[in-house]
Design an enzyme around this catalytic site. Structure first.
Site, mmCIF file in Angstrom:
data_model
loop_
_atom_site.group_PDB
_atom_site.id
_atom_site.type_symbol
_atom_site.label_atom_id
_atom_site.label_comp_id
_atom_site.label_asym_id
_atom_site.label_seq_id
_atom_site.Cartn_x
_atom_site.Cartn_y
_atom_site.Cartn_z
ATOM 1 N N GLU A 1 -6.260 11.236 -0.946
ATOM 2 C CA GLU A 1 -6.538 10.124 -2.001
ATOM 3 C C GLU A 1 -7.111 8.953 -1.165
ATOM 4 O O GLU A 1 -6.404 8.314 -0.270
ATOM 5 C CB GLU A 1 -5.226 9.805 -2.565
ATOM 6 C CG GLU A 1 -4.890 10.914 -3.585
ATOM 7 C CD GLU A 1 -3.517 10.523 -4.287
ATOM 8 O OE1 GLU A 1 -3.022 9.179 -4.164
ATOM 9 O OE2 GLU A 1 -2.967 11.237 -4.992
ATOM 10 N N HIS B 1 -4.154 7.932 -9.260
ATOM 11 C CA HIS B 1 -2.821 7.772 -9.157
ATOM 12 C C HIS B 1 -2.357 6.438 -9.504
ATOM 13 O O HIS B 1 -1.935 5.631 -8.932
ATOM 14 C CB HIS B 1 -2.821 7.815 -7.395
ATOM 15 C CG HIS B 1 -1.376 8.177 -7.155
ATOM 16 N ND1 HIS B 1 -0.982 8.774 -5.811
ATOM 17 C CD2 HIS B 1 -0.241 7.897 -7.583
ATOM 18 C CE1 HIS B 1 0.163 8.725 -5.786
ATOM 19 N NE2 HIS B 1 0.846 8.172 -6.854
HETATM 20 P P1 NAD Z 1 13.345 13.674 -8.252
HETATM 21 O O1 NAD Z 1 13.805 13.679 -6.871
HETATM 22 O O2 NAD Z 1 14.549 12.709 -9.226
HETATM 23 O O3 NAD Z 1 13.302 14.972 -8.967
HETATM 24 C C1 NAD Z 1 12.272 15.796 -8.294
HETATM 25 C C2 NAD Z 1 12.974 17.161 -8.635
HETATM 26 O O4 NAD Z 1 12.105 18.302 -8.206
HETATM 27 C C3 NAD Z 1 14.557 17.547 -8.298
HETATM 28 O O5 NAD Z 1 15.141 17.844 -9.650
HETATM 29 C C4 NAD Z 1 14.423 18.800 -7.430
HETATM 30 O O6 NAD Z 1 15.450 19.426 -7.339
HETATM 31 C C5 NAD Z 1 13.133 19.317 -7.869
HETATM 32 N N1 NAD Z 1 12.671 20.181 -6.838
HETATM 33 C C6 NAD Z 1 12.817 20.272 -5.540
HETATM 34 N N2 NAD Z 1 12.007 21.438 -4.934
HETATM 35 C C7 NAD Z 1 11.572 22.245 -5.917
HETATM 36 C C8 NAD Z 1 10.809 23.324 -6.077
HETATM 37 N N3 NAD Z 1 10.736 23.993 -4.876
HETATM 38 N N4 NAD Z 1 10.466 23.750 -7.392
HETATM 39 C C9 NAD Z 1 10.671 22.949 -8.296
HETATM 40 N N5 NAD Z 1 11.449 21.963 -8.320
HETATM 41 C C10 NAD Z 1 12.099 21.313 -7.207
HETATM 42 O O7 NAD Z 1 11.969 12.713 -8.173
HETATM 43 P P2 NAD Z 1 11.528 12.097 -9.447
HETATM 44 O O8 NAD Z 1 11.653 10.483 -9.272
HETATM 45 O O9 NAD Z 1 11.729 12.601 -10.726
HETATM 46 O O10 NAD Z 1 9.712 11.970 -8.858
HETATM 47 C C11 NAD Z 1 9.118 13.359 -8.839
HETATM 48 C C12 NAD Z 1 7.839 13.273 -8.216
HETATM 49 O O11 NAD Z 1 6.907 12.445 -8.786
HETATM 50 C C13 NAD Z 1 8.124 12.606 -6.700
HETATM 51 O O12 NAD Z 1 8.544 13.080 -5.533
HETATM 52 C C14 NAD Z 1 6.697 12.033 -6.460
HETATM 53 O O13 NAD Z 1 6.100 12.637 -5.516
HETATM 54 C C15 NAD Z 1 6.131 11.687 -7.808
HETATM 55 N N6 NAD Z 1 5.648 10.476 -8.227
HETATM 56 C C16 NAD Z 1 4.377 10.258 -8.651
HETATM 57 C C17 NAD Z 1 4.095 9.138 -9.043
HETATM 58 C C18 NAD Z 1 2.831 8.696 -9.459
HETATM 59 O O14 NAD Z 1 2.353 7.634 -9.527
HETATM 60 N N7 NAD Z 1 1.940 9.509 -10.140
HETATM 61 C C19 NAD Z 1 4.987 7.968 -9.404
HETATM 62 C C20 NAD Z 1 6.382 8.246 -9.098
HETATM 63 C C21 NAD Z 1 6.549 9.654 -8.382
#
Ligand code: NAD
Length: 332
Positions: A273, A292
């Site tokens: 990115e 993003h």
């Molecule tokens: P979170 O930690 O609350 O949830 C992540 C979930 O993924 C957890 O429940 C975990 O058990 C699960 N997980 C872990 N390993 C896994 C696997 N192998 N297969 C399937 N699930 C698995 O995180 P969140 O706050 O929900 O955020 C999720 C992701 O979104 C973040 O890690 C970040 O990378 C991304 N994000 C993107 C933006 C954006 O601007 N697009 C903004 C915030 C977060």
């Protein structure tokens, strides 16, 4: 830019990306704040600057590896403006006594909302309809879409964002299947949304008309969406990624779209990115690309900056942080 008094050290807060917020301006009136919006691009300069910083504020471009953190001998805190800690070596930070701040709840609603927006945009061909109408067309038949109601959505990663997506998707009448190896069958959000927990990713994918991923980027999730998993999806299924670009093998996704196996895709995040070069994604009518912006709402940005700045101030004043995601092994 350096702020006013009191100045605790030459550099209380180093900002290594293009971050702007009234909350930062307010901090700069109390502490010495140095803004270097391009520093993330140069690891050697980053290391040199970090040697003189008490805290650092980053988004997701700055790579705070073990090597880089090794030079940060005065650093007491990292303020991560956002969620997703894949650019920070958390074990090394913890071991070196560095508190990592990340307000994990601050932007979840915004990411969930943009995910729903992308599902609707794919289903109803909203970008295509917009483009063709602006070009002078009135192509109602060509813009015929499908309803979300009654379809099945697979949610990979059932954490903060995955659960908010589930609650919103259930209101649209989507049936839900979930894959998350860390979620227990008794999780109340499963019952609340009627979601079915699947033991295998492939099992969830095979049942879904739409797939959305919300897992973190870890060694286990890196390229978990690849030729094999795309092949497991239904013919014509739609794929949405608002998590991290690294969970997708982009070459395999492109192949699945070009062969017609997938009906469309929406990507808020990319492996690199911004992408270094243009790809065939840009030429495909059924692909939506965003820069993003999942967390880019006024509300989420304000909440995130305010929380990070408040914690940096607390730590610089010797108080405890509210949004720490680690417990440093030693105190600095
Ligand atoms: P979170 O930690 O609350 O949830 C992540 C979930 O993924 C957890 O429940 C975990 O058990 C699960 N997980 C872990 N390993 C896994 C696997 N192998 N297969 C399937 N699930 C698995 O995180 P969140 O706050 O929900 O955020 C999720 C992701 O979104 C973040 O890690 C970040 O990378 C991304 N994000 C993107 C933006 C954006 O601007 N697009 C903004 C915030 C977060």
């Amino acid at each position: 830019m350096t702020g006013g008094t009191p100045v605790l050290l030459e550099m209380d807060i180093l900002i290594t990306e293009d971050l702007q917020s009234p909350a930062i301006d307010a901090l700069a009136a109390k502490f010495s704040v140095v803004r270097e919006p391009l520093l993330w691009k140069d690891a050697a300069k980053l290391k040199a600057a970090l040697a003189n910083a008490r805290t650092v504020m980053v988004r997701n471009q700055t790579q705070l590896t073990a090597d880089v953190l090794g030079a940060a001998t005065k650093l007491i805190a990292i303020g991560r403006v956002g969620v997703g800690l894949d650019n920070i070596d958390l074990p090394t930070a913890t071991q070196r006594g560095i508190t990592v701040i990340a307000p994990l709840d601050a932007n979840a609603v915004s990411v969930a909302e943009v995910t729903l927006g992308l599902l609707l945009a794919l289903a109803r061909k909203i970008p295509q309809a917009d483009r063709s109408t602006k070009a002078g067309g009135w192509d109602r038949r060509g813009c015929t879409g499908i309803e979300l109601a009654g379809k099945t959505l697979a949610i990979c990663g059932f954490g903060r964002i995955g659960k908010l997506v589930a609650k919103r998707a259930a209101v649209f009448g989507l049936r839900l299947v979930v894959f998350d190896p860390f979620v227990k069958p008794g999780d109340p959000t499963l019952a609340e949304t009627g979601a079915v927990l699947c033991g295998k990713l492939q099992e969830a994918l095979a049942r879904a008309d739409f797939v959305t991923t919300h897992s973190p980027l870890t060694p286990e999730t890196k390229r978990m969406f690849n030729a094999q998993t795309f092949a497991a999806m239904k013919l014509g299924a739609f794929f949405v990624n608002t998590s991290r670009g690294g969970v997708v093998d982009e070459v395999a996704l492109l192949a699945a779209l070009q062969s017609g196996h997938l009906g469309g895709a929406a990507l808020d995040v990319r492996e690199v990115e911004p992408p270094k070069e243009r790809s065939a994604f840009e030429t495909m009518d059924n692909v939506i690309l965003l820069p993003h912006i999942g967390s880019f709402t006024h509300e989420a940005q304000a909440r995130t900056f305010e929380a990070v700045c408040a914690d940096l101030e607390r730590l610089l004043r010797g108080q405890a942080a509210v949004n720490a995601v680690n417990r440093p092994a030693i105190s600095r």
